[in-house]
Design an enzyme around this catalytic site. Structure first.
Site, short mmCIF file in Angstrom:
data_model
loop_
_atom_site.label_atom_id
_atom_site.label_comp_id
_atom_site.label_asym_id
_atom_site.label_seq_id
_atom_site.Cartn_x
_atom_site.Cartn_y
_atom_site.Cartn_z
N GLY A 24 0.01 3.39 -0.45
CA GLY A 24 0.23 2.94 -1.83
C GLY A 24 -0.54 1.64 -1.99
CB ALA A 25 -3.95 0.90 -2.73
CG ASN A 27 0.86 -4.40 -9.24
OD1 ASN A 27 -0.36 -4.55 -9.35
ND2 ASN A 27 1.64 -4.12 -10.27
CG ASN A 111 9.77 6.20 -6.16
OD1 ASN A 111 8.82 6.72 -6.74
ND2 ASN A 111 10.09 4.94 -6.33
NE ARG A 167 12.62 -11.75 -6.13
CZ ARG A 167 12.51 -10.44 -6.28
NH1 ARG A 167 13.54 -9.65 -6.02
NH2 ARG A 167 11.39 -9.92 -6.71
CG HIS A 191 16.45 -4.25 -2.62
ND1 HIS A 191 16.38 -5.62 -2.69
CD2 HIS A 191 15.38 -3.78 -3.30
CE1 HIS A 191 15.31 -5.95 -3.38
NE2 HIS A 191 14.68 -4.87 -3.76
P1 NAI Z 1 2.46 0.36 -8.29
O1 NAI Z 1 2.65 1.39 -9.34
O2 NAI Z 1 1.62 -0.83 -8.59
O3 NAI Z 1 1.87 1.04 -6.98
C1 NAI Z 1 2.35 2.24 -6.45
C2 NAI Z 1 1.14 2.98 -5.89
O4 NAI Z 1 1.60 4.15 -5.20
C3 NAI Z 1 0.16 3.45 -6.97
O5 NAI Z 1 -1.13 2.91 -6.73
C4 NAI Z 1 0.18 4.95 -6.82
O6 NAI Z 1 -1.09 5.55 -7.07
C5 NAI Z 1 0.59 5.11 -5.37
N1 NAI Z 1 1.08 6.43 -5.05
C6 NAI Z 1 1.89 7.24 -5.79
N2 NAI Z 1 2.07 8.40 -5.13
C7 NAI Z 1 1.39 8.31 -3.96
C8 NAI Z 1 1.18 9.19 -2.87
N3 NAI Z 1 1.77 10.41 -2.85
N4 NAI Z 1 0.40 8.78 -1.86
C9 NAI Z 1 -0.19 7.55 -1.87
N5 NAI Z 1 -0.03 6.68 -2.88
C10 NAI Z 1 0.73 7.06 -3.91
O7 NAI Z 1 3.92 -0.08 -7.84
P2 NAI Z 1 4.32 -1.37 -7.01
O8 NAI Z 1 4.67 -2.46 -7.92
O9 NAI Z 1 3.31 -1.59 -5.97
O10 NAI Z 1 5.70 -0.88 -6.33
C11 NAI Z 1 5.68 0.10 -5.32
C12 NAI Z 1 7.11 0.46 -4.90
O11 NAI Z 1 7.72 -0.65 -4.27
C13 NAI Z 1 8.03 0.85 -6.06
O12 NAI Z 1 8.88 1.90 -5.66
C14 NAI Z 1 8.83 -0.43 -6.30
O13 NAI Z 1 10.06 -0.18 -6.92
C15 NAI Z 1 9.00 -0.89 -4.87
N6 NAI Z 1 9.34 -2.30 -4.71
C16 NAI Z 1 10.24 -2.59 -3.71
C17 NAI Z 1 10.60 -3.89 -3.46
C18 NAI Z 1 11.56 -4.18 -2.36
O14 NAI Z 1 12.08 -5.29 -2.27
N7 NAI Z 1 11.85 -3.25 -1.47
C19 NAI Z 1 10.06 -5.00 -4.26
C20 NAI Z 1 9.05 -4.60 -5.22
C21 NAI Z 1 8.73 -3.27 -5.43
#
Ligand code: NAI
Length: 327
Positions: A24-25, A27, A111, A167, A191
């Site tokens: 997942g590349a 944010n 997810n 945080r 979380h």
């Molecule tokens: P984002 O939408 O910027 O990036 C997600 C990426 O996953 C996208 O580039 C997408 O193309 C890719 N993706 C989707 N399906 C895929 C697959 N089958 N194979 C490879 N790549 C795939 O989202 P962001 O902000 O990076 O968040 C990612 C995840 O992390 C979300 O589920 C978010 O809720 C979670 N998150 C968890 C946190 C924590 O504390 N555990 C904190 C912040 C975010």
């Protein structure tokens, strides 16, 4: 680093590349890759995404920052898992991000499918890897990666506690006008809104927090921490990435360097804290084999009941997932 690889290096005195894959590349994933690359501690970071060209472009952009940040890490972008072969650690961030008004639980079914699919592809190429799951809802996605990979408990963990604790520490430092370096803290549990803060295990340069701040002020900081993710979603319409990315990279660093850092991570509990068969945030010691030890701290009755509440929330999510999967 995977044990078999480590043994080979020791026996034969050879250097084998340390590889960290970030799936997942988006944010968060790009930030994890950037932070890991800048730490200049592994040979290669591989960034994988389904969007064509995007991980390659971000990887090249990061590589071009190497002469400025001064690192030798190779950064590679890919759409297939060939480039990930033999990864020592894989950070899973693939999935959908939370939008305003959307709870982490809304993300559950979609997810889970994504995490299952990326885990299958990853482990086929890297059977000795350690998995660090970031995708939400965190505690359940870590469970999905654990079941799908069939990996031993110590090689699968979730990132949430390091972020939540960061945080909390940042808010305490902001409130008191002290350096974040001197604020040490521990948050446990799931979380999100059911996390379990432990102010009596929070210190400013060794001084217990309750001696420095009144109860009402501590409660406000705790409440702000619980909704810390939501506060950012409200401000910018999507979830955070700088602190989450840095948090996952800190866990990777602890394992790559075999440093024994004690960090709160979602770990598979087998009776610790009276909880069995769940991933939930607890303090662990991280080393090159992953979770080297789950640390059990003494909890008051109130803290224990908050942790149990948190655990039942995770259990509910697991039940929902099972229901969605069987329908
Ligand atoms: P984002 O939408 O910027 O990036 C997600 C990426 O996953 C996208 O580039 C997408 O193309 C890719 N993706 C989707 N399906 C895929 C697959 N089958 N194979 C490879 N790549 C795939 O989202 P962001 O902000 O990076 O968040 C990612 C995840 O992390 C979300 O589920 C978010 O809720 C979670 N998150 C968890 C946190 C924590 O504390 N555990 C904190 C912040 C975010």
């Amino acid at each position: 680093m995977a044990l078999a690889k480590q043994a080979l290096i020791q026996q034969e005195g050879m250097h084998m590349a340390t590889r960290v894959t970030v799936i997942g590349a988006g944010n968060v994933g790009a930030t994890v890759a950037d932070c890991v690359a800048r730490k200049d501690m592994v040979d290669e970071v591989v960034l994988v995404d389904i969007v064509e060209g995007m991980p390659q472009g971000k990887a090249l952009d990061m590589q071009e920052s190497a002469p400025i940040h001064l690192f030798d890490t190779r950064v590679v972008g890919a759409n297939s898992y060939d480039a990930t072969e033999g990864s020592d650690i894989a950070v899973i961030t693939a999935g959908l991000a939370r939008k305003p008004g959307m709870s982490r639980d809304d993300l559950l079914s979609k997810n889970a499918q994504i995490v299952r699919s990326v885990t299958e592809q990853l482990v086929a190429k890297s059977p000795d890897a350690i998995l660090v799951v970031v995708s939400n809802p965190l505690d359940v996605m870590t469970y999905v990666a654990h079941v799908t990979s069939g990996f031993p408990d110590q090689r699968v963990m979730g990132m949430a506690g390091v972020l939540d604790t960061a945080r909390y520490r940042a808010f305490i430092a902001m409130e008191m006008g002290v350096s974040v370096r001197d604020v040490q803290a521990l948050l446990m549990g799931g979380h999100g809104d059911t996390m379990v803060p432990l102010p009596r295990y929070t210190t400013v340069s060794g001084i217990p927090l309750p001696q420095l701040l009144g109860e009402a002020r501590i409660d406000e900081i705790v409440e702000r921490t619980k909704v810390g993710g939501g506060e950012i979603v409200q401000l910018m319409g999507t979830s955070a990435w700088y602190a989450p990315g840095a948090a996952a990279a800190e866990m990777v660093e602890a394992m790559v360097k075999d440093s024994g850092r004690v960090l709160p991570c979602a770990a598979w509990l087998t009776g610790q804290y009276g909880i069995e068969g769940l991933f939930i945030g607890v303090p662990v010691r991280l080393g090159r084999r992953g979770i080297e030890e789950i640390i059990e701290v003494e909890l008051s009755d109130n803290e224990r009941s908050l942790l149990e509440e948190s655990a039942s929330h995770v259990r509910e999510n697991l039940t929902t997932l099972e229901r969605l999967q069987s329908s």
